[in-house]
Design a protein around this motif. Structure first.
Motif, PDB file in Angstrom:
ATOM      1  N   UNK A 144       6.014   9.311  26.404  1.00 24.53           N
ATOM      2  CA  UNK A 144       6.395   9.205  24.987  1.00 24.53           C
ATOM      3  C   UNK A 144       5.751  10.314  24.151  1.00 24.53           C
ATOM      4  N   UNK A 145       4.576  10.748  24.528  1.00 19.74           N
ATOM      5  CA  UNK A 145       3.893  11.828  23.787  1.00 19.74           C
ATOM      6  C   UNK A 145       4.684  13.121  23.908  1.00 19.74           C
ATOM      7  N   UNK A 146       5.142  13.449  25.118  1.00 19.71           N
ATOM      8  CA  UNK A 146       5.935  14.662  25.341  1.00 19.71           C
ATOM      9  C   UNK A 146       7.265  14.548  24.598  1.00 19.71           C
ATOM     10  N   UNK A 147       7.906  13.395  24.677  1.00 18.41           N
ATOM     11  CA  UNK A 147       9.180  13.193  23.969  1.00 18.41           C
ATOM     12  C   UNK A 147       8.985  13.335  22.471  1.00 18.41           C
ATOM     13  N   UNK A 148       7.923  12.761  21.932  1.00 14.92           N
ATOM     14  CA  UNK A 148       7.638  12.868  20.497  1.00 14.92           C
ATOM     15  C   UNK A 148       7.428  14.327  20.087  1.00 14.92           C
ATOM     16  N   UNK A 149       6.696  15.084  20.898  1.00 12.86           N
ATOM     17  CA  UNK A 149       6.474  16.506  20.622  1.00 12.86           C
ATOM     18  C   UNK A 149       7.796  17.272  20.671  1.00 12.86           C
ATOM     19  N   UNK A 150       8.615  16.967  21.655  1.00 15.98           N
ATOM     20  CA  UNK A 150       9.920  17.607  21.785  1.00 15.98           C
ATOM     21  C   UNK A 150      10.799  17.302  20.570  1.00 15.98           C
ATOM     22  N   UNK A 151      10.816  16.064  20.131  1.00 14.48           N
ATOM     23  CA  UNK A 151      11.616  15.677  18.961  1.00 14.48           C
ATOM     24  C   UNK A 151      11.136  16.411  17.716  1.00 14.48           C
ATOM     25  N   UNK A 152       9.828  16.436  17.493  1.00 14.53           N
ATOM     26  CA  UNK A 152       9.309  17.043  16.270  1.00 14.53           C
ATOM     27  C   UNK A 152       9.487  18.557  16.226  1.00 14.53           C
ATOM     28  N   UNK A 153       9.588  19.196  17.395  1.00 13.56           N
ATOM     29  CA  UNK A 153       9.700  20.653  17.427  1.00 13.56           C
ATOM     30  C   UNK A 153      11.130  21.152  17.605  1.00 13.56           C
ATOM     31  N   UNK A 154      12.102  20.241  17.654  1.00  6.41           N
ATOM     32  CA  UNK A 154      13.481  20.656  17.907  1.00  6.41           C
ATOM     33  C   UNK A 154      14.449  20.043  16.910  1.00  6.41           C
ATOM     34  N   UNK A 155      14.180  20.239  15.648  1.00  2.00           N
ATOM     35  CA  UNK A 155      15.052  19.682  14.621  1.00  2.00           C
ATOM     36  C   UNK A 155      16.467  20.230  14.764  1.00  2.00           C
ATOM     37  N   UNK A 156      17.431  19.352  14.580  1.00  2.00           N
ATOM     38  CA  UNK A 156      18.827  19.741  14.738  1.00  2.00           C
ATOM     39  C   UNK A 156      19.266  20.780  13.696  1.00  2.00           C
ATOM     40  N   UNK A 157      18.577  20.837  12.570  1.00  2.00           N
ATOM     41  CA  UNK A 157      18.992  21.779  11.518  1.00  2.00           C
ATOM     42  C   UNK A 157      18.626  23.229  11.819  1.00  2.00           C
ATOM     43  N   UNK A 158      17.800  23.456  12.837  1.00  3.67           N
ATOM     44  CA  UNK A 158      17.439  24.839  13.193  1.00  3.67           C
ATOM     45  C   UNK A 158      18.334  25.324  14.331  1.00  3.67           C
ATOM     46  N   UNK A 159      19.600  25.492  14.019  1.00  3.57           N
ATOM     47  CA  UNK A 159      20.611  25.837  15.011  1.00  3.57           C
ATOM     48  C   UNK A 159      21.141  27.245  14.752  1.00  3.57           C
ATOM     49  N   UNK A 160      21.043  28.115  15.750  1.00  2.00           N
ATOM     50  CA  UNK A 160      21.500  29.501  15.598  1.00  2.00           C
ATOM     51  C   UNK A 160      23.007  29.549  15.371  1.00  2.00           C
ATOM     52  N   UNK A 161      23.765  28.651  15.989  1.00  3.56           N
ATOM     53  CA  UNK A 161      25.216  28.626  15.790  1.00  3.56           C
ATOM     54  C   UNK A 161      25.560  28.350  14.327  1.00  3.56           C
ATOM     55  N   UNK A 162      24.865  27.416  13.716  1.00  3.58           N
ATOM     56  CA  UNK A 162      25.119  27.109  12.300  1.00  3.58           C
ATOM     57  C   UNK A 162      24.768  28.311  11.423  1.00  3.58           C
ATOM     58  N   UNK A 163      23.652  28.962  11.720  1.00  2.00           N
ATOM     59  CA  UNK A 163      23.273  30.166  10.979  1.00  2.00           C
ATOM     60  C   UNK A 163      24.325  31.264  11.152  1.00  2.00           C
ATOM     61  N   UNK A 164      24.782  31.449  12.388  1.00  2.00           N
ATOM     62  CA  UNK A 164      25.770  32.496  12.678  1.00  2.00           C
ATOM     63  C   UNK A 164      27.098  32.215  11.977  1.00  2.00           C
ATOM     64  N   UNK A 165      27.489  30.961  11.906  1.00  2.00           N
ATOM     65  CA  UNK A 165      28.749  30.632  11.247  1.00  2.00           C
ATOM     66  C   UNK A 165      28.668  30.879   9.742  1.00  2.00           C
ATOM     67  N   UNK A 166      27.500  30.769   9.167  1.00  2.00           N
ATOM     68  CA  UNK A 166      27.340  31.132   7.753  1.00  2.00           C
ATOM     69  C   UNK A 166      27.230  32.652   7.602  1.00  2.00           C
TER      70      UNK A 166
END
Length: 180
Positions: free
Chosen positions: A102-124
């Protein structure tokens, strides 16, 4: 850091079979390994990425040790990807099904926010190249290949392999940031 995954498929029971991590500023390859798959590979996925499941099972890294290593090699770093929503979901699915702590999963969740997506940036960033989808009443997303073509970036390696995609996404991110 920029990540990419290759997977056994696109569904809610599929898992990661290859993971690559690249430094966004340096283009340094931080991690690039096959991952032991925890779900059967769909024929369409195998045809797309060409990864031999027997080889991945025999020589791949266990998901737990791979994720612990990646998070340890990139402390305090935000994770991003060309399609962050997809890569994040598949990493989390793999983590859960393979028994990652759960500690690794929690770290993964906190460091991989869905809003930091290169595809979304590229489409803008490349908004003038978007095409309207009349059936869905929205703009079609630009593929990584199309963004690389627009930016004049040559791909290294083979499309649909994690390291090649992570490097291409890194190059695209650097292009949009004005670093190349």
């Amino acid at each position: 850091v920029v990540i990419d995954t290759e997977t056994t498929g696109l569904g809610e029971n599929d898992t990661v079979v290859e993971l690559a991590v690249v430094g966004a500023k340096s283009r340094e390859v931080i991690f690039n390994n096959l991952i032991v798959p925890y779900s059967p590979c769909h024929p369409a996925a195998a045809k797309t990425h060409g990864i031999d499941m027997e080889s991945a099972t025999r020589t791949g890294r266990e998901p737990h040790s791979a994720l612990v290593e990646v998070l340890g090699l990139t402390p305090q770093k935000r994770l991003t990807a060309y399609n962050m929503v997809f890569d994040r979901r598949l990493l989390l699915q793999t983590a859960y099904v393979s028994g990652v702590s759960k500690i690794v999963i929690s770290d993964l969740i906190s460091r991989s926010e869905e809003r930091s997506c290169i595809m979304e940036l590229a489409n803008r960033y490349f908004y003038e190249h978007l095409e309207w989808d009349h059936e869905k009443s929205c703009f079609k997303r630009l593929s990584l290949e199309r963004c690389l073509e627009i930016a004049g970036i040559d791909r290294e390696g083979t499309a649909h392999r994690a390291l090649s995609v992570a490097l291409a996404a890194t190059d695209l991110l650097r292009f949009m940031a004005g670093e190349d």
